[in-house]
Design a protein around this motif. Structure first.
Motif, PDB file in Angstrom:
ATOM      1  N   LEU B  76     -11.600 102.048  27.578  1.00 55.10           N
ATOM      2  CA  LEU B  76     -12.744 102.228  26.682  1.00 55.10           C
ATOM      3  C   LEU B  76     -13.450 103.563  26.932  1.00 55.10           C
ATOM      4  N   GLY B  77     -13.205 104.147  28.103  1.00 56.39           N
ATOM      5  CA  GLY B  77     -13.837 105.432  28.387  1.00 56.39           C
ATOM      6  C   GLY B  77     -14.589 105.483  29.705  1.00 56.39           C
ATOM      7  N   ILE B  78     -14.431 104.441  30.518  1.00 54.12           N
ATOM      8  CA  ILE B  78     -15.023 104.437  31.855  1.00 54.12           C
ATOM      9  C   ILE B  78     -14.205 105.383  32.745  1.00 54.12           C
ATOM     10  N   ASP B  79     -14.883 106.170  33.600  1.00 58.09           N
ATOM     11  CA  ASP B  79     -14.168 107.170  34.403  1.00 58.09           C
ATOM     12  C   ASP B  79     -13.385 106.570  35.559  1.00 58.09           C
ATOM     13  N   ASP B  80     -14.054 105.727  36.336  1.00 60.55           N
ATOM     14  CA  ASP B  80     -13.423 105.184  37.533  1.00 60.55           C
ATOM     15  C   ASP B  80     -13.657 103.686  37.601  1.00 60.55           C
ATOM     16  N   ALA B  81     -12.802 103.036  38.407  1.00 61.40           N
ATOM     17  CA  ALA B  81     -12.974 101.591  38.545  1.00 61.40           C
ATOM     18  C   ALA B  81     -12.729 101.196  39.979  1.00 61.40           C
ATOM     19  N   CYS B  82     -13.416 100.186  40.408  1.00 62.50           N
ATOM     20  CA  CYS B  82     -13.327  99.770  41.788  1.00 62.50           C
ATOM     21  C   CYS B  82     -13.377  98.245  41.861  1.00 62.50           C
ATOM     22  N   LEU B  83     -12.481  97.687  42.662  1.00 64.84           N
ATOM     23  CA  LEU B  83     -12.390  96.228  42.775  1.00 64.84           C
ATOM     24  C   LEU B  83     -12.648  95.790  44.215  1.00 64.84           C
ATOM     25  N   LEU B  84     -13.549  94.858  44.366  1.00 62.10           N
ATOM     26  CA  LEU B  84     -13.793  94.262  45.678  1.00 62.10           C
ATOM     27  C   LEU B  84     -13.003  92.961  45.710  1.00 62.10           C
ATOM     28  N   SER B  85     -11.962  92.936  46.496  1.00 63.52           N
ATOM     29  CA  SER B  85     -11.081  91.779  46.455  1.00 63.52           C
ATOM     30  C   SER B  85     -10.614  91.399  47.856  1.00 63.52           C
ATOM     31  N   ASP B  86     -10.939  90.190  48.234  1.00 59.10           N
ATOM     32  CA  ASP B  86     -10.586  89.708  49.565  1.00 59.10           C
ATOM     33  C   ASP B  86     -10.759  88.196  49.523  1.00 59.10           C
ATOM     34  N   ARG B  87      -9.863  87.477  50.161  1.00 55.21           N
ATOM     35  CA  ARG B  87     -10.036  86.010  50.181  1.00 55.21           C
ATOM     36  C   ARG B  87     -11.407  85.642  50.755  1.00 55.21           C
ATOM     37  N   ALA B  88     -11.900  86.490  51.640  1.00 53.12           N
ATOM     38  CA  ALA B  88     -13.189  86.195  52.274  1.00 53.12           C
ATOM     39  C   ALA B  88     -14.347  86.232  51.275  1.00 53.12           C
ATOM     40  N   PHE B  89     -14.139  86.878  50.120  1.00 50.87           N
ATOM     41  CA  PHE B  89     -15.212  86.931  49.116  1.00 50.87           C
ATOM     42  C   PHE B  89     -15.219  85.678  48.225  1.00 50.87           C
ATOM     43  N   ALA B  90     -14.129  84.916  48.248  1.00 53.80           N
ATOM     44  CA  ALA B  90     -13.984  83.812  47.295  1.00 53.80           C
ATOM     45  C   ALA B  90     -15.004  82.703  47.548  1.00 53.80           C
ATOM     46  N   GLY B  91     -15.373  82.043  46.495  1.00 56.91           N
ATOM     47  CA  GLY B  91     -16.295  80.917  46.610  1.00 56.91           C
ATOM     48  C   GLY B  91     -17.743  81.343  46.702  1.00 56.91           C
ATOM     49  N   ALA B  92     -18.007  82.618  46.413  1.00 62.25           N
ATOM     50  CA  ALA B  92     -19.376  83.125  46.521  1.00 62.25           C
ATOM     51  C   ALA B  92     -20.272  82.561  45.426  1.00 62.25           C
TER      52      ALA B  92
END
Ligand SMILES: Cc1cc2nc3c(=O)[nH]c(=O)nc-3n(C[C@H](O)[C@H](O)[C@H](O)COP(=O)(O)OP(=O)(O)OC[C@H]3O[C@@H](n4cnc5c(N)ncnc54)[C@H](O)[C@@H]3O)c2cc1C
Ligand SMILES: Nc1ncnc2c1ncn2[C@@H]1O[C@H](COP(=O)(O)O)[C@@H](O)[C@H]1O
Lengths: 394, 273
Positions: B76-92
């Protein structure tokens, strides 16, 4: 550490859990269920499993001494020195909880010149009003208010803190929760006390009202919730025998707000304020033409209600967004909701399903709106609506 | 100007239906989509960048497949993207999610404006936005329907939708805003955007990449937990009136009067105030 696990020896492979998982996070392989990476540990599967084959492991983070907390506190939202109409409802909910907890009800009241509101709160059955009356606390200065509420909660330690599920409440309370590191449940439609544990059971719709979830906050205090407007029964005024106390809090420093209010523009409340309306008449694509919203307005006027709309009508530019009811619009809870020429798409239902009485006027007898309607007329709205207006005003 | 847009991948509830017999969710091919409100946040981020310069970054926390949604944001035109991904984050819950996203934003170097959706259509809470702002120690305003202007002196003027109207506010940056649908009309991906999305490297951070307290993330860092999930009871078949309009309307009104509609009265008395 794995926090959710399938006990394979107990799993019967019945697949019931796959049906309730909204994230497609379970796979059935050779009659056993496996959890994949899409899992958000929401717990839906645990609840539905008849074989106790799914386990969630929880550890608490830095739990507080919950026994130091006592009593029920409500947030007294107000604007222009008038209590918001949700406040008596929140007090009503608190009074119901008091029956099971037998603890005092307090209220946090912040603003300037708010003493009369403190008395009004007491008249609804509040035992103690924690008040900060200062010229610096103006309407919409939510940053200051969040700060003050957090400080008061930390000092006074109520075990339950409730606010209205209004735009302000749903902005303020999450900020407070993040300050004091406690749990907050959004937009509850039912609050009860668990008879054994005395925990607050907070029930709320999710997934656009398709499912209901009961949520607990066991190790953190206060247990916080916002309460959906127009669901709880408003507290009645109590007799003169009730003695409430106003406690002015002078020692708490008031920070400066970073929010400057330029102007507040009130829109014609009679037709737009869907949140407050007891009766709502909504129009959808079945109206065919923007000028036909006239019909909707006439009917709403005849019964003294507000005008709503489906997204299709809003997207077509027939009526402004502030009238949109549904998942991407407003959630409403009137006594009577009359849907005219609205098919009843799931996203529309998400916003009005909890209305006390739903009336559908639609030419298509198979329209899904009839599945949720308490009353309906299968017919042409261009005949039915004028006839309704006629018979009402006669 | 540094802009960060937080987006959440959610199941497309359009396809979620309830099986009337078993009262369970039917998920016939439930797709994952970007939370609809977040599409408006993305669009607003791109518009602000086009007008004021700088970069706009999309940030999400979730399982690895959220990468698809971040690629869509790039298209769509966003410059950068970043994903926070870790099993430890699940269930938040919202508290732990806000804490983790704030850590991600800090690692990105902070932002002048953070845009988020008013609420996510799965949880329907709207609590993450204010929570992120609190964790970053910046001002937040919810339900923004218009960004009027951003001044040289680092202030922003916005319109916030309320139940009974709207309010115009002036705030010093940095600020976190949650947006409603009225704010704009999201664009479609461009061809160039689609190409960029294919090539773009999506940064993924795990727990160790962030400065966080492991006690405050994921399931363990969540004070609330879902005790029970159930489907709401279906209304037990309504009364449908058919046939002669006049009679049908009369029968309907008969019922509605019981619920408080007073024929011929309310309208003329309160209709015009
Ligand atoms: C992510 C997402 C979010 C959404 N959010 C919302 C939301 O917040 N609110 C919302 O409303 N929608 C929302 N939608 C859109 C929703 O799915 C539907 O498209 C929309 O509600 C349909 O509006 P409608 O019922 O007016 O139109 P239609 O579905 O076209 O229905 C028109 C109805 O009028 C009836 N009709 C036609 N002529 C007559 C007549 N002469 N007399 C009587 N009846 C007549 C027809 O039988 C039909 O049932 C959302 C969709 C998505 C994907
Ligand atoms: N896991 C997530 N990753 C990124 N953004 C999120 C996440 N969860 C919530 N948000 C943002 O917070 C908004 C409100 O979400 P919620 O509080 O879950 O209703 C969404 O519209 C997103 O902008």
């Amino acid at each position: 550490m794995e926090t959710i696990k399938i006990l394979l020896d107990k799993c019967s492979g019945c697949g019931l859990c796959l049906k309730v998982c909204a994230y497609d996070a379970l796979d059935l392989v050779d009659k056993k269920v496996y959890i994949n990476e899409r899992c958000t540990i929401c717990g839906a599967c645990v609840d539905v499993c008849k074989f106790d084959a799914i386990e969630i492991y929880r550890r608490s983070f830095k739990g507080q001494d919950v026994s130091a907390y006592s009593g029920i506190c409500v947030y007294a939202e107000h604007r222009k020195n008038k209590l918001s109409s949700v406040v008596p409802e929140v007090i009503g909910a608190a009074r119901e909880l008091k029956k099971d907890l037998d603890k005092t009800i307090s209220a946090i009241l912040l603003g300037s010149g708010v003493k009369p509101l403190a008395e009004e709160l007491i008249s609804y059955g509040v035992d103690e009003v924690w008040m900060i009356d200062s010229l610096e606390i103006v309407d919409f200065a939510e940053d200051i208010q969040a700060d003050l509420v957090a400080r008061i909660l930390m000092e006074k330690k109520p075990e339950i803190f409730l606010g209205g599920g209004t735009i302000i409440g749903r902005s303020l309370l999450p900020r407070v929760a993040a300050k004091i590191l406690s749990g907050l449940t959004a937009d509850c439609t039912e609050l009860t006390i668990d008879t054994e544990s005395k925990f607050l059971k907070q029930t709320r719709p999710a997934f656009g009202g398709n499912i209901m979830a009961t949520i607990l906050c066991q190790n953190h205090r206060p247990q916080m919730a916002t309460v959906r407007h127009k669901v709880m029964k408003a507290a009645e005024k109590v007799g003169a025998g009730h003695n409430g106390k106003i406690v002015e809090l002078h020692d708490i420093p008031i920070p400066h707000s970073k929010i400057e209010v330029l102007e507040f523009v009130e829109e014609q409340t009679e037709t737009v304020n869907l949140a407050e309306a007891d009766f709502i008449v909504s129009g959808g694509r079945g109206l065919k033409d923007p000028k036909n919203f006239d019909l909707i307005e006439k009917l709403s006027k005849a019964i003294g209600g507000a005008v709503g709309a489906s997204r299709a009508a809003v997207d077509a530019g027939w009526i402004p967004y502030s009238h949109q009811v549904g998942q991407t619009g407003k959630t409403v809870n009137p006594t009577i909701y009359i849907a005219c020429g609205i098919s009843g798409a799931i996203q529309h239902l998400a916003g009005m399903k909890s209305s006390d009485i739903i009336v559908a006027i639609n030419s298509d007898a198979n329209a899904p709106i009839f599945d949720v309607a308490h009353y309906g007329i299968v017919g042409n709205l261009f005949e039915v609506v004028p006839e309704l207006v006629k018979q009402i005003t006669e | 100007m540094n802009i960060v847009v937080c987006i959440k991948q959610v199941p497309d509830t359009t396809n979620i239906k309830i099986n009337p017999e078993t009262n369970t969710l039917i998920r016939t091919g439930v797709e994952s989509i970007i939370n609809p409100f977040d599409m408006y946040a993305l669009e607003e981020g791109i518009r602000l960048k086009e007008k004021h310069g700088g970069t706009v970054t999309a940030l999400s926390m979730g399982p690895p497949q959220v990468e698809e949604s971040l690629r869509e944001a790039i298209s769509l035109g966003i410059d950068d993207a970043c994903l926070l991904s870790d099993r430890a984050f699940a269930g938040a819950d919202t508290l732990a999610t806000a804490y983790t996203l704030a850590a991600g934003i800090r690692k990105l170097g902070g932002a002048d404006i953070i845009l988020m959706g008013r609420q996510a259509i799965d949880g329907d809470t709207g609590q993450v936005g204010p929570g992120v702002a609190e964790n970053l120690g910046i001002t937040h305003v919810t339900d923004i329907r218009k960004i009027e202007q951003i001044d040289e002196d680092g202030t922003i003027i916005v319109e916030r939708l309320l139940e009974d109207g709207y309010v115009r506010l002036k705030i010093k940056l940095p600020v976190l805003l949650t947006v409603v649908k009225e704010i704009n009309e999201p664009r479609l991906p461009s061809l160039r955007g689609k190409l960029a999305a294919k090539k773009k490297e999506i940064v993924t951070w795990v727990e160790e990449d962030l400065e966080i307290d492991s006690e405050r993330i994921g399931l363990v860092g969540s004070p609330t937990f879902v005790k029970k999930i159930f489907t709401p009871p279906k209304p037990s078949g309504g009364k449908i009136f058919q046939g002669d309009t006049r009679e049908a309307v009369a029968s309907l009104l008969e019922e509605l009067k019981k619920a408080g509609i007073t024929a011929g009265k309310k309208g003329s008395e309160d209709g015009n105030n």
